[in-house]
Scaffold this motif. Sequence first.
Motif, mmCIF file in Angstrom:
data_model
loop_
_atom_site.group_PDB
_atom_site.id
_atom_site.type_symbol
_atom_site.label_atom_id
_atom_site.label_comp_id
_atom_site.label_asym_id
_atom_site.label_seq_id
_atom_site.Cartn_x
_atom_site.Cartn_y
_atom_site.Cartn_z
ATOM 1 N N UNK A 345 41.759 32.999 7.550
ATOM 2 C CA UNK A 345 40.491 33.211 6.850
ATOM 3 C C UNK A 345 39.354 32.708 7.740
ATOM 4 N N UNK A 346 38.327 33.522 7.963
ATOM 5 C CA UNK A 346 37.246 33.076 8.836
ATOM 6 C C UNK A 346 36.543 31.839 8.265
ATOM 7 N N UNK A 347 36.016 31.046 9.118
ATOM 8 C CA UNK A 347 35.265 29.829 8.759
ATOM 9 C C UNK A 347 36.139 28.738 8.129
ATOM 10 N N UNK A 348 37.424 28.981 8.006
ATOM 11 C CA UNK A 348 38.301 27.953 7.429
ATOM 12 C C UNK A 348 38.344 26.732 8.346
ATOM 13 N N UNK A 349 38.464 26.986 9.644
ATOM 14 C CA UNK A 349 38.533 25.862 10.577
ATOM 15 C C UNK A 349 37.230 25.052 10.530
#
Length: 363
Positions: A345-349
């Motif tokens: 999922x993008x921006x999860x990190x």
Amino acid sequence: MQTNPFKPTAGKTPPTIIGREDVLEEFNEGLTNGPGAPGRLMRIAGVRGTGKTVLLDECSRLAQSRGWTVIKEVATEGLCQRILEQLQPKFQAKHARFEPTVAGISIGSIDIERIGPSLRDAMRQTISKNGNGLLITLDEVQDAELDEVRTLSIAIQQVIGEDLDIAFVFAGLPSMIESIINGKTLTFLRRALPFDLKAVAVTEVSYSLEETIEASGMELQPGIAGQLAEATQGYPFMIQLVGYYAWQLARRAHTPIIGEEEAERGITTARERFCAMVIEPALQRIPPTCIAYLLSMASLGQTSSTSMVADALNKTPQQVSSVRSRLLRESIIEAPSYGKVSFAIPYMRDYLYEHKAELEVEL
Ligand SMILES: Nc1ncnc2c1ncn2[C@@H]1O[C@H](COP(=O)(O)OP(=O)(O)OP(=O)(O)O)[C@@H](O)[C@H]1O
Ligand SMILES: [Mg+2]
């Protein structure tokens, strides 16, 4: 007054379906080419917010425009009975009583199997009555009761075997591939034409944002389309959120041009909404051991080796393998290659990084 063209809501058809031409073309060709064409049996896998439901709806529209009967279902309990009732509204399912599930075990499985022949006959009758064809779409397949999907697919397989005009498109999280498709008796589903929905190319997003915004009577300052597209990371739900808020902030400021300020504030708002609607609910569904695993991944990079993640937790890879499996099953992480894991999922990190301290307190 022009309305905002973007649709940041689950299942809502966006102003343009970006980057999914391959899926739709194959399906459309399947309708044209008749029984046996690959596009008549397709499976669509993708993490949350990649546009599975939107694609099923678009397939439905394509089929309806050719006079096909369309049944749109979600794989929850009672699926076979609901399909049967839609095919034959007067059908009173004698055997199809669906008892509640006890401790995860369906106790209605014998009844479900009995419904199979009626289901097959109802499909045949519908096809011969309308003279065109029948499309069944099935969403959220990862939640399905195996018995129900098995009964449904056997009926469909028999109708396909008779060279009748039927198409079946199903969608779910990537983990459905393991749980449903590799189920022993479901070879038929395994043969469905697979599509894995990935991020859309950022250049395509940029071009499409520009087109949609201009068609809505708003303009973009040079370079802004690229900046907005970059922030979406090609992730469909983010495309709609970023487009929506950049557009809306310009409208609130009574300007017909989306400039740097609207773009920056639009991206910030979109990211906040994205965290609240996608990232936080995903983290709330998993136990602390999974959060610890994710924090360890976040400290290493977007993609990391499973042995390094385990090391950082002072464990062996075997000790954390069930945690890793759970995260894969929930489609929070992916395994891009052997021994590697990455965030799905993008921006999860970024989120984990920014909230590290408070998340660690809860561990
Ligand atoms: N190809 C696309 N181009 C642009 N926007 C898209 C595309 N596909 C979907 N969207 C938008 O992304 C959002 C999510 O779409 P959709 O609900 O179909 O995803 P999903 O994969 O079914 O998600 P979930 O797993 O949560 O059900 C919606 O706002 C939709 O308008
Ligand atoms: Mg969906």
